[in-house]
Write a protein that holds these residues in place. Structure first.
Motif, PDB file in Angstrom:
ATOM      1  N   LEU A  67     -54.796   8.858  42.978  1.00 21.67           N
ATOM      2  CA  LEU A  67     -54.696   7.482  42.502  1.00 21.67           C
ATOM      3  C   LEU A  67     -55.846   6.576  42.937  1.00 21.67           C
ATOM      4  CD1 LEU A  67     -52.863   5.819  40.725  1.00 21.67           C
ATOM      5  CD2 LEU A  67     -51.582   5.123  42.748  1.00 21.67           C
ATOM      6  N   PRO A  68     -56.304   6.614  44.199  1.00 24.01           N
ATOM      7  CA  PRO A  68     -57.397   5.707  44.587  1.00 24.01           C
ATOM      8  C   PRO A  68     -58.686   5.912  43.795  1.00 24.01           C
ATOM      9  CG  PRO A  68     -56.306   6.602  46.527  1.00 24.01           C
ATOM     10  CD  PRO A  68     -55.794   7.377  45.353  1.00 24.01           C
ATOM     11  N   ASP A  69     -58.876   7.109  43.250  1.00 25.48           N
ATOM     12  CA  ASP A  69     -60.102   7.405  42.505  1.00 25.48           C
ATOM     13  C   ASP A  69     -59.902   7.362  40.995  1.00 25.48           C
ATOM     14  OD1 ASP A  69     -61.499   7.784  44.853  1.00 25.48           O
ATOM     15  OD2 ASP A  69     -61.098   9.940  44.911  1.00 25.48           O
ATOM     16  N   PHE A  70     -58.676   7.165  40.561  1.00 23.29           N
ATOM     17  CA  PHE A  70     -58.355   7.209  39.135  1.00 23.29           C
ATOM     18  C   PHE A  70     -58.480   5.815  38.540  1.00 23.29           C
ATOM     19  CE2 PHE A  70     -55.155   8.565  35.723  1.00 23.29           C
ATOM     20  CZ  PHE A  70     -56.095   9.336  35.069  1.00 23.29           C
ATOM     21  N   ARG A  71     -59.022   5.726  37.340  1.00 27.99           N
ATOM     22  CA  ARG A  71     -59.191   4.447  36.662  1.00 27.99           C
ATOM     23  C   ARG A  71     -58.522   4.518  35.285  1.00 27.99           C
ATOM     24  NH1 ARG A  71     -60.368   3.780  41.213  1.00 27.99           N
ATOM     25  NH2 ARG A  71     -62.318   2.961  42.084  1.00 27.99           N
ATOM     26  N   ILE A  72     -57.740   3.497  34.956  1.00 24.86           N
ATOM     27  CA  ILE A  72     -57.081   3.423  33.651  1.00 24.86           C
ATOM     28  C   ILE A  72     -57.340   2.045  33.053  1.00 24.86           C
ATOM     29  CG2 ILE A  72     -54.920   3.552  32.369  1.00 24.86           C
ATOM     30  CD1 ILE A  72     -53.759   5.258  34.574  1.00 24.86           C
ATOM     31  N   LEU A  73     -57.913   2.017  31.867  1.00 24.02           N
ATOM     32  CA  LEU A  73     -58.075   0.776  31.119  1.00 24.02           C
ATOM     33  C   LEU A  73     -56.988   0.734  30.056  1.00 24.02           C
ATOM     34  CD1 LEU A  73     -59.621  -1.809  30.352  1.00 24.02           C
ATOM     35  CD2 LEU A  73     -61.004  -0.402  28.805  1.00 24.02           C
ATOM     36  N   CYS A  74     -56.163  -0.310  30.087  1.00 26.39           N
ATOM     37  CA  CYS A  74     -55.033  -0.426  29.164  1.00 26.39           C
ATOM     38  C   CYS A  74     -55.375  -1.416  28.051  1.00 26.39           C
ATOM     39  CB  CYS A  74     -53.787  -0.887  29.915  1.00 26.39           C
ATOM     40  SG  CYS A  74     -53.318   0.202  31.286  1.00 26.39           S
ATOM     41  N   LEU A  75     -55.148  -0.997  26.826  1.00 25.48           N
ATOM     42  CA  LEU A  75     -55.436  -1.804  25.644  1.00 25.48           C
ATOM     43  C   LEU A  75     -54.184  -1.887  24.779  1.00 25.48           C
ATOM     44  CD1 LEU A  75     -58.741   0.102  24.824  1.00 25.48           C
ATOM     45  CD2 LEU A  75     -58.612  -2.132  25.937  1.00 25.48           C
ATOM     46  N   THR A  76     -54.184  -2.810  23.830  1.00 28.34           N
ATOM     47  CA  THR A  76     -53.073  -2.906  22.898  1.00 28.34           C
ATOM     48  C   THR A  76     -53.619  -3.109  21.495  1.00 28.34           C
ATOM     49  OG1 THR A  76     -50.936  -3.985  22.468  1.00 28.34           O
ATOM     50  CG2 THR A  76     -52.777  -5.406  23.091  1.00 28.34           C
ATOM     51  N   GLU A  77     -52.769  -2.899  20.497  1.00 27.95           N
ATOM     52  CA  GLU A  77     -53.233  -2.904  19.113  1.00 27.95           C
ATOM     53  C   GLU A  77     -53.307  -4.295  18.493  1.00 27.95           C
ATOM     54  OE1 GLU A  77     -50.684  -0.333  16.926  1.00 27.95           O
ATOM     55  OE2 GLU A  77     -51.251   1.480  18.033  1.00 27.95           O
ATOM     56  N   SER A  78     -52.514  -5.239  18.994  1.00 32.15           N
ATOM     57  CA  SER A  78     -52.388  -6.524  18.305  1.00 32.15           C
ATOM     58  C   SER A  78     -52.437  -7.696  19.282  1.00 32.15           C
ATOM     59  CB  SER A  78     -51.064  -6.568  17.531  1.00 32.15           C
ATOM     60  OG  SER A  78     -50.808  -7.871  17.024  1.00 32.15           O
ATOM     61  N   PRO A  79     -53.047  -8.817  18.859  1.00 33.74           N
ATOM     62  CA  PRO A  79     -53.049 -10.023  19.695  1.00 33.74           C
ATOM     63  C   PRO A  79     -51.866 -10.942  19.398  1.00 33.74           C
ATOM     64  CG  PRO A  79     -54.473 -10.374  17.827  1.00 33.74           C
ATOM     65  CD  PRO A  79     -53.902  -8.976  17.670  1.00 33.74           C
ATOM     66  N   ALA A  80     -50.887 -10.451  18.655  1.00 32.59           N
ATOM     67  CA  ALA A  80     -49.832 -11.331  18.151  1.00 32.59           C
ATOM     68  C   ALA A  80     -48.459 -11.056  18.748  1.00 32.59           C
ATOM     69  CB  ALA A  80     -49.759 -11.216  16.622  1.00 32.59           C
ATOM     70  N   HIS A  81     -48.411 -10.441  19.926  1.00 33.69           N
ATOM     71  CA  HIS A  81     -47.116 -10.133  20.530  1.00 33.69           C
ATOM     72  C   HIS A  81     -46.859 -11.091  21.693  1.00 33.69           C
ATOM     73  CE1 HIS A  81     -43.691  -7.985  22.093  1.00 33.69           C
ATOM     74  NE2 HIS A  81     -43.759  -7.127  21.092  1.00 33.69           N
ATOM     75  N   ALA A  82     -45.784 -11.866  21.588  1.00 34.14           N
ATOM     76  CA  ALA A  82     -45.500 -12.910  22.575  1.00 34.14           C
ATOM     77  C   ALA A  82     -45.323 -12.351  23.983  1.00 34.14           C
ATOM     78  CB  ALA A  82     -44.256 -13.690  22.158  1.00 34.14           C
ATOM     79  N   ALA A  83     -44.605 -11.235  24.114  1.00 30.29           N
ATOM     80  CA  ALA A  83     -44.358 -10.672  25.444  1.00 30.29           C
ATOM     81  C   ALA A  83     -45.655 -10.234  26.110  1.00 30.29           C
ATOM     82  CB  ALA A  83     -43.387  -9.496  25.345  1.00 30.29           C
ATOM     83  N   MET A  84     -46.583  -9.709  25.326  1.00 29.80           N
ATOM     84  CA  MET A  84     -47.862  -9.281  25.893  1.00 29.80           C
ATOM     85  C   MET A  84     -48.650 -10.487  26.400  1.00 29.80           C
ATOM     86  SD  MET A  84     -47.835  -6.000  25.678  1.00 29.80           S
ATOM     87  CE  MET A  84     -49.507  -5.381  25.743  1.00 29.80           C
ATOM     88  N   TRP A  85     -48.645 -11.569  25.643  1.00 32.36           N
ATOM     89  CA  TRP A  85     -49.308 -12.791  26.096  1.00 32.36           C
ATOM     90  C   TRP A  85     -48.673 -13.299  27.393  1.00 32.36           C
ATOM     91  CZ3 TRP A  85     -53.545 -15.564  24.846  1.00 32.36           C
ATOM     92  CH2 TRP A  85     -54.195 -15.271  23.658  1.00 32.36           C
TER      93      TRP A  85
END
Length: 234
Positions: A67-85
């Protein structure tokens, strides 16, 4: 494992070397007596071998080390989801960055893989799944474990429509995260949150001047409680 003896696969190249030798020997033909002895030996081992606890602890230990050496970039498909905002953009006070995937520019975003949200947990978290992993070469087994841990989540998170890019810490990195540059043309839009402060808005607009193809988009909440998007200046 019994299935490998009773019905050996055509391609045994991905199996653990010792097991591969056994399978290839079975495929070339062995007597019924020898086959019966092999099956009896495997069944006898299975009565005392309990893979789940040991295997899961081995996985947890490996994950803690990785885990200390692992990198994860998280993305999403849409800018229109209230919970994500709300969860990831400071309760509507932040911004959303939109990136362009460019086949011609060898864009890093092309490496993104979608997260799946299966109803049944991945097989690597089950006793039978771990038993199968034990038959594979270590590198392939590790790939399957990492894939399940990185690209699967429970159905409760399916609303995120998440994509991920994974990498590892570079020798020059310090701390638990890594900063990576992206091309000017790759940033296609910035969405300014409904509750963004005026000071923050002005800062973002000033930075945006360095990106000639960038679109700045104001986000507001309409009477229908859905997001509305308008270009700045409109």
């Amino acid at each position: 494992m019994l299935g490998l003896i009773r019905q050996p696969p055509q391609d045994a190249s991905k199996l653990e070397p010792k097991l591969r030798l056994i399978v290839e020997a079975v495929k070339r033909g062995i007597s019924d007596e020898v086959q019966a002895e092999l099956i009896a030996g495997i069944e006898d081992s299975g009565k005392t071998y309990k893979p789940t606890g040991v295997a899961m602890e081995a996985f947890r230990q490996m994950w803690r080390q990785l885990l200390p050496d692992f990198r994860i970039l998280c993305l999403t498909e849409s800018p229109a989801h209230a919970a994500m905002w709300y969860h990831y953009a400071d309760q509507y006070r932040g911004v959303v960055l939109e990136f362009r995937c460019d086949d011609h520019a060898d864009s890093a975003w092309l490496a993104a893989k979608p997260v799946s949200y299966p109803r049944d947990k991945p097989s690597v978290y089950t006793a039978s799944g771990w038993a199968e992993l034990l038959t594979l070469e270590k590198e392939l087994a590790l790939d399957r474990i990492l894939d399940a841990a990185t690209y699967t989540k429970s159905p409760d998170w399916s609303y995120e429509n998440e994509w991920r890019i994974t990498s590892f810490r570079r020798p020059t990195d310090t701390g638990p995260f890594t900063d990576r540059k992206f091309g000017v043309e790759e940033l296609s839009a910035v969405y300014l949150g409904p509750n963004i402060s005026e000071k923050y808005r002005e800062t973002i607009i000033a930075i945006a001047s360095s990106y000639p193809t960038l679109r700045l988009i104001n986000v507001s909440v309409g009477m229908s409680r859905e997001f509305e998007f308008t270009a700045t200046g409109d």
